[in-house]
Design an enzyme around this catalytic site. Structure first.
Site, PDB file in Angstrom:
ATOM      1  N   ASN A 244     -26.901   1.482 -23.427  1.00 34.73           N
ATOM      2  CA  ASN A 244     -27.182   2.895 -23.196  1.00 34.73           C
ATOM      3  C   ASN A 244     -27.817   3.564 -24.413  1.00 34.73           C
ATOM      4  O   ASN A 244     -28.618   4.487 -24.288  1.00 34.73           O
ATOM      5  CB  ASN A 244     -25.899   3.634 -22.818  1.00 34.73           C
ATOM      6  CG  ASN A 244     -25.332   3.158 -21.498  1.00 34.73           C
ATOM      7  OD1 ASN A 244     -25.983   2.431 -20.749  1.00 34.73           O
ATOM      8  ND2 ASN A 244     -24.102   3.571 -21.202  1.00 34.73           N
TER       9      ASN A 244
ATOM     10  N   ASN B  36     -33.058  -0.428 -20.265  1.00 34.22           N
ATOM     11  CA  ASN B  36     -31.655  -0.732 -19.966  1.00 34.22           C
ATOM     12  C   ASN B  36     -31.152   0.140 -18.816  1.00 34.22           C
ATOM     13  O   ASN B  36     -31.322   1.356 -18.842  1.00 34.22           O
ATOM     14  CB  ASN B  36     -30.776  -0.464 -21.196  1.00 34.22           C
ATOM     15  CG  ASN B  36     -29.300  -0.646 -20.899  1.00 34.22           C
ATOM     16  OD1 ASN B  36     -28.825  -1.768 -20.773  1.00 34.22           O
ATOM     17  ND2 ASN B  36     -28.554   0.445 -20.764  1.00 34.22           N
ATOM     18  N   GLU B  37     -30.579  -0.479 -17.788  1.00 34.55           N
ATOM     19  CA  GLU B  37     -29.835   0.196 -16.703  1.00 34.55           C
ATOM     20  C   GLU B  37     -30.518   1.489 -16.229  1.00 34.55           C
ATOM     21  O   GLU B  37     -29.876   2.540 -16.120  1.00 34.55           O
ATOM     22  CB  GLU B  37     -28.397   0.466 -17.149  1.00 34.55           C
ATOM     23  CG  GLU B  37     -27.603  -0.802 -17.355  1.00 34.55           C
ATOM     24  CD  GLU B  37     -26.111  -0.562 -17.594  1.00 34.55           C
ATOM     25  OE1 GLU B  37     -25.688   0.599 -17.743  1.00 34.55           O
ATOM     26  OE2 GLU B  37     -25.364  -1.559 -17.626  1.00 34.55           O
TER      27      GLU B  37
ATOM     28  N   GLU C 279     -24.702  -3.416 -30.011  1.00 31.95           N
ATOM     29  CA  GLU C 279     -25.205  -2.072 -29.709  1.00 31.95           C
ATOM     30  C   GLU C 279     -24.655  -1.092 -30.742  1.00 31.95           C
ATOM     31  O   GLU C 279     -23.564  -1.294 -31.286  1.00 31.95           O
ATOM     32  CB  GLU C 279     -24.767  -1.644 -28.305  1.00 31.95           C
ATOM     33  CG  GLU C 279     -25.265  -0.253 -27.907  1.00 31.95           C
ATOM     34  CD  GLU C 279     -24.948   0.109 -26.459  1.00 31.95           C
ATOM     35  OE1 GLU C 279     -25.301   1.226 -26.041  1.00 31.95           O
ATOM     36  OE2 GLU C 279     -24.353  -0.718 -25.752  1.00 31.95           O
TER      37      GLU C 279
ATOM     38  N   GLU D  16     -25.678  -8.510 -19.851  1.00 29.89           N
ATOM     39  CA  GLU D  16     -24.381  -7.860 -20.122  1.00 29.89           C
ATOM     40  C   GLU D  16     -23.360  -8.456 -19.179  1.00 29.89           C
ATOM     41  O   GLU D  16     -23.520  -8.361 -17.952  1.00 29.89           O
ATOM     42  CB  GLU D  16     -24.443  -6.333 -19.912  1.00 29.89           C
ATOM     43  CG  GLU D  16     -25.166  -5.577 -20.999  1.00 29.89           C
ATOM     44  CD  GLU D  16     -24.981  -4.066 -20.875  1.00 29.89           C
ATOM     45  OE1 GLU D  16     -23.893  -3.612 -20.423  1.00 29.89           O
ATOM     46  OE2 GLU D  16     -25.926  -3.331 -21.220  1.00 29.89           O
TER      47      GLU D  16
END
Length: 513
Positions: free
Chosen positions: A72, A172-173, A27, A292
């Site tokens: 993120n 993502n999330e 990332e 993750e």
């Protein structure tokens, strides 16, 4: 000395380990990219600016597929910023980690880096601040051969052949309040299915992972998965899981048991996915992408997460892993192996510097953290059929606390076996590999090996990872935590192997059918 028995049968197979089970994560966070995998001018740098010493360690680690560019970070990322002539790329305020993103490393550089390391790329699309149309444009740029706006733009940028990326993550999330563009399950499900439809129209061969809840301790967990799957079920192949083990409670026995909570998490998500399949009258089975996972706790607060002044590639989240961390981490490796039937992809988060098995010094060396070793065992020796094993071991009781944000998830564990194990059989090598974690802090363990379906099981090699000081770490100048041959190895005439206290042991046994 504790006594335990490990029983397995060649005919009782959980599932074959997928190559993608041994993945990792890069990332744009801290020094993971800049100063991590990419550092033009470094003494080992390739002509492309990739750190050669890091590439060598990644090969040794055994990583197979790499998720990119977040995390993120991806929820605020404009992919167009990271392609084309480097001198024309804009610098941007990066809101996930409060830094400046120079965009000197982007999609094409990542693909080139993967090719150099014999790694499969896994690309995530931004469904936070952007949407389905942007996702299909990125796919066209990457995978369409030629003759369209975005495929010709890739060729103009110097990459004539398509990248042919097969694995894509739909965001993502997205249930996390920390995420740019946080959404409800319904909001996310709607845009995810539309992105999937458009992307599959361009390239029907791709595989897609929908975003699961950000963690088992999230208030959205369960309901989020059900709602998202109801929208996306027929368009996706995977649902994602994220978890980070931690010892914030400073309770070592509970920490070493934390991977058992990971087992429960996996089984709960499998149950939800199959429940939705039944509800929809489908015999399709959604696999799991645990994209993750790691140990992470010391660097989760204060200035360790961000630094003032919007720096470029700040030194943040650079966890220093201990021997104790390596043991908890090893338990997670066992959890993934023992769910090889449904966990078909997994990514250690992350790969270099930020909560990572590899640390670097800018302009200097790279070295292996303590967690490097169990992952390398898992990735290099865990290929084959995972056999269902039964552990008969003394147990202990504990409560594992898994805080994330304001949510403190208490997982009561009344009977944690001191022995945690996985068994992998490679028919090609004619080898049975035992992955053994002794969670007792002060007692050795004698393990009786009872394998059926083989005419013989002959001890071959065995290594053990342990240190008298559970707080020992590896530094640039000293690496005291490393695997060594298991002392006095050789299963005795009763088929027993002795494991030291607080240890991770990998035993290889030659087998005949």
């Amino acid at each position: 000395m504790l006594e335990a028995t490990l029983t397995f049968d060649r005919s009782d197979v959980i599932g074959a380990t997928d190559r993608r089970l041994f993945g990792a994560f890069v990332e744009h966070l801290g020094r993971c990219v800049y100063g991590g995998i990419y550092e033009p001018g470094h003494p080992t740098a390739t002509d492309d600016g990739f750190r050669g010493d890091v590439l060598e360690l990644v090969r040794e680690l055994g990583a197979t597929i790499i998720r990119y560019p977040g995390g993120n970070f991806v929820s605020g990322y404009d992919w167009e910023d990271g392609v084309g002539p480097v001198e024309d790329r804009p610098k941007r305020l990066e809101l996930a980690w409060l830094s400046i993103e120079p965009n000197t490393f982007g999609t094409n550089e990542f693909i080139d880096w993967c090719r150099k390391g014999d790694l499969e790329p896994m690309l995530a699309v931004n469904l936070g601040t952007r949407g389905p149309d942007d996702a299909r444009k990125l796919l066209e740029y990457c995978n369409f051969p030629a003759g369209t706006k975005y495929s010709d733009l890739r060729r103009e940028h110097g990459w004539e052949k398509p990248h042919d990326i097969k694995f894509w993550c739909l965001g993502n999330e997205m249930d996390g309040p920390w995420q740019m563009g946080t959404k409800t399950a319904t909001e996310y499900g709607r845009i995810a299915v539309e992105a999937a439809k458009m992307m599959r129209t361009i390239d029907p061969s791709i595989e897609l992972a929908a975003v699961g809840s950000s963690g088992r301790n999230m208030p959205t967990f369960g309901a989020w998965e059900r709602e998202v799957l109801r929208h996306t079920f027929h368009q996706i192949d995977f649902i994602s899981l994220h978890t980070y083990l931690n010892d914030q409670a400073r309770d070592t026995p509970a920490f070493l048991a934390s991977s058992d909570a990971m087992d429960d998490f996996i089984e709960e998500v499998i149950g939800i996915a199959d429940e939705v399949a039944t509800e929809l009258g489908s015999d399709k089975r959604i696999d799991l992408s645990f994209d993750e996972w790691n140990v992470w706790y010391r660097t989760r607060s204060g200035s360790d997460r961000t630094l003032p002044g919007w720096p470029v590639a700040p030194s943040i989240l650079e966890e220093r892993y201990t021997m104790k961390d390596a043991l908890a981490f090893a338990g997670a490796c066992i959890s993934l192996l023992n769910h090889a039937d449904r966990v078909k992809s997994a990514c250690l988060a992350q790969l270099v510097n930020a909560i990572a098995p590899i640390l670097t010094e800018t302009g200097g060396p790279a070295w292996r953290q303590t967690i490097f070793w169990p992952f390398a065992d898992f990735a290099n020796l865990g290929r084959g059929d995972v056999l269902r094993s039964s552990v008969n071991s003394p147990t202990y009781a504990t409560v594992y606390h898994a805080p994330r944000g304001e949510n403190d998830f208490a997982h009561e564990m009344p009977a944690v076996p001191f022995l945690k194990a996985a068994v992998v059989y490679s028919a090609e090598e004619k080898i049975v590999t035992l992955f053994l974690l002794n969670r007792s802090l002060d007692e050795a363990m004698s393990v009786a090996i009872d394998g059926t379906g083989f005419s013989s099981l002959t001890p071959d090699t065995a290594t053990v990872l342990r240190h008298d000081d559970l707080e020992a770490i590896n530094t640039r100048d000293q690496q005291p935590v490393f695997p060594a041959p298991l002392p006095a190895f050789g299963a005795d005439d009763k088929g027993r192997i002795t494991l030291p206290p607080a240890s991770w042991t990998v035993v290889r046994m030659k087998c005949e059918l």
